[in-house]
Scaffold this motif. Structure first.
Motif, PDB file in Angstrom:
ATOM      1  N   UNK A 130      -0.148  -5.799   0.825  1.00 19.54           N
ATOM      2  CA  UNK A 130      -0.708  -5.400  -0.461  1.00 19.54           C
ATOM      3  C   UNK A 130      -1.860  -6.363  -0.775  1.00 19.54           C
ATOM      4  N   UNK A 131      -2.757  -5.932  -1.668  1.00 21.44           N
ATOM      5  CA  UNK A 131      -3.842  -6.831  -2.067  1.00 21.44           C
ATOM      6  C   UNK A 131      -4.043  -6.776  -3.571  1.00 21.44           C
ATOM      7  N   UNK A 177      -7.837   0.500   0.740  1.00 20.09           N
ATOM      8  CA  UNK A 177      -6.391   0.320   0.642  1.00 20.09           C
ATOM      9  C   UNK A 177      -5.727   1.320  -0.297  1.00 20.09           C
ATOM     10  N   UNK A 178      -4.451   1.566  -0.052  1.00 16.79           N
ATOM     11  CA  UNK A 178      -3.634   2.362  -0.976  1.00 16.79           C
ATOM     12  C   UNK A 178      -2.790   1.455  -1.864  1.00 16.79           C
ATOM     13  N   UNK A 223       0.023 -13.417   8.624  1.00 17.24           N
ATOM     14  CA  UNK A 223       0.773 -12.182   8.358  1.00 17.24           C
ATOM     15  C   UNK A 223       1.460 -12.169   6.978  1.00 17.24           C
ATOM     16  N   UNK A 224       0.684 -12.260   5.899  1.00 17.42           N
ATOM     17  CA  UNK A 224       1.281 -12.184   4.559  1.00 17.42           C
ATOM     18  C   UNK A 224       1.701 -10.753   4.246  1.00 17.42           C
ATOM     19  N   UNK A 225       2.610 -10.594   3.302  1.00 12.95           N
ATOM     20  CA  UNK A 225       2.951  -9.253   2.818  1.00 12.95           C
ATOM     21  C   UNK A 225       2.123  -8.903   1.591  1.00 12.95           C
ATOM     22  N   UNK A 259       3.487  -8.924 -11.632  1.00 15.91           N
ATOM     23  CA  UNK A 259       2.931  -7.659 -11.146  1.00 15.91           C
ATOM     24  C   UNK A 259       3.198  -7.477  -9.658  1.00 15.91           C
ATOM     25  N   UNK A 260       2.937  -8.511  -8.854  1.00 22.54           N
ATOM     26  CA  UNK A 260       3.139  -8.323  -7.411  1.00 22.54           C
ATOM     27  C   UNK A 260       4.619  -8.192  -7.061  1.00 22.54           C
TER      28      UNK A 260
END
Length: 284
Positions: free
Chosen positions: A95-96, A141-142, A51-53, A197-198
């Motif tokens: 997010x990816x 993805x968004x 379960x990463x964010x 960036x992340x």
């Protein structure tokens, strides 16, 4: 923030984890031993458990020439594998970040740096798979970041710098192409930027080479100069080199990447590649 980094044994994934650790950001680096990217159930199961964010997807099939004869494998890893990671990210609301390449462009039709939104026209199998990976992320993805890099060198794995240093041990002179232009990019520098960036949550498409502009020939000369090697470098054209050392995949003559989207978003440019090379040589 809880980050999963794929391809941790590769050049970039290794450095991303180093920077995340230094910032005190919870993370886990994974590789082929943890799950097979091409196995959708395994990917979604592992990521569902962790379960990463945010997922930083560095893992890829990167053997450019071999991809021409191993097309199915390249597509399975770079396209199907990326889709599987994107689906898993969607499952857990993460997010990816997808790492891409200058090879998504044709590399021939312009002499100025490629803008992020320039038409895509990859000329080899590797480039096609990486571009389809981009499209998969954008479709599914968004909340995504796509970051294109080129001419990468880092501590882990093989790269041009290590090849030149190895050749210098056994050759008094070598021939290197002088009509392919790009920017050598140090994974340690890129990894720091990726973390910036992340942490910003500024989604979009970025291009992140180090500063400067050179050819493979001039880069080889600079490597030997900084490393104190006396190996002579002979400049040759791509056509001449192909006669001596045929390669299966087409190579771009222009790998320059514009940094406009990066600068517009307020991120700092990376250091000059000569400075990066000096730090890298000390590291290895």
């Amino acid at each position: 923030m809880k980050v999963l980094v794929t391809g941790v044994k590769g050049q970039l994934g290794y450095d991303v984890v180093r920077h995340l650790d230094a910032r005190g950001i919870e993370n886990k680096g994974v590789d082929i031993e943890d799950f097979d990217l091409t196995d959708e159930a395994a990917v979604r199961g592992y990521i569902g458990d962790y379960k990463p964010t945010c997922i930083v997807h560095c893992a890829a099939y990167t053997a450019v020439d071999r991809a021409e004869s191993e097309r199915e494998t390249a597509f399975a890893v770079n396209v199907t594998g990326t889709k599987n990671v994107a689906l898993a990210a969607k499952d857990v609301g993460a997010e990816m970040m997808y790492i891409s390449t200058d090879y998504v462009f044709d590399g021939f039709s312009k002499e100025t740096p490629w803008e992020a939104d320039d038409p895509k026209n990859p000329q080899n199998v590797y480039g096609k798979t990486k571009y389809e990976g981009e499209l998969a992320v954008q479709k599914l993805l968004d909340d995504y970041y796509i970051v294109r890099i080129c001419w990468v060198f880092g501590k882990n794995g093989n790269n041009f710098v290590k090849t030149m240093l190895r050749l210098a041990e056994t050759h008094d002179e070598i021939s290197v192409v002088n009509d392919q232009h790009g920017v050598p990019t140090y994974t340690y520098d890129v990894a720091r930027l990726l973390c910036d960036i992340i942490e910003s949550h500024k989604y979009g498409v970025y291009q992140a080479p180090n500063e400067g502009d050179t050819t493979w020939y001039d880069f080889a000369v600079e490597i030997f100069r900084q490393a104190g090697k006396g190996t002579k470098v002979n400049p040759v054209s791509t056509k001449e080199y192909a006669k001596m050392n045929p390669t299966a995949a087409a190579r771009p003559k222009n790998s320059r990447l514009s940094r406009k989207t990066l600068i517009d978003a307020g991120f700092s440019r990376l250091p000059d590649y000569k400075d990066a090379l000096a730090r890298y040589l000390k590291e290895i």
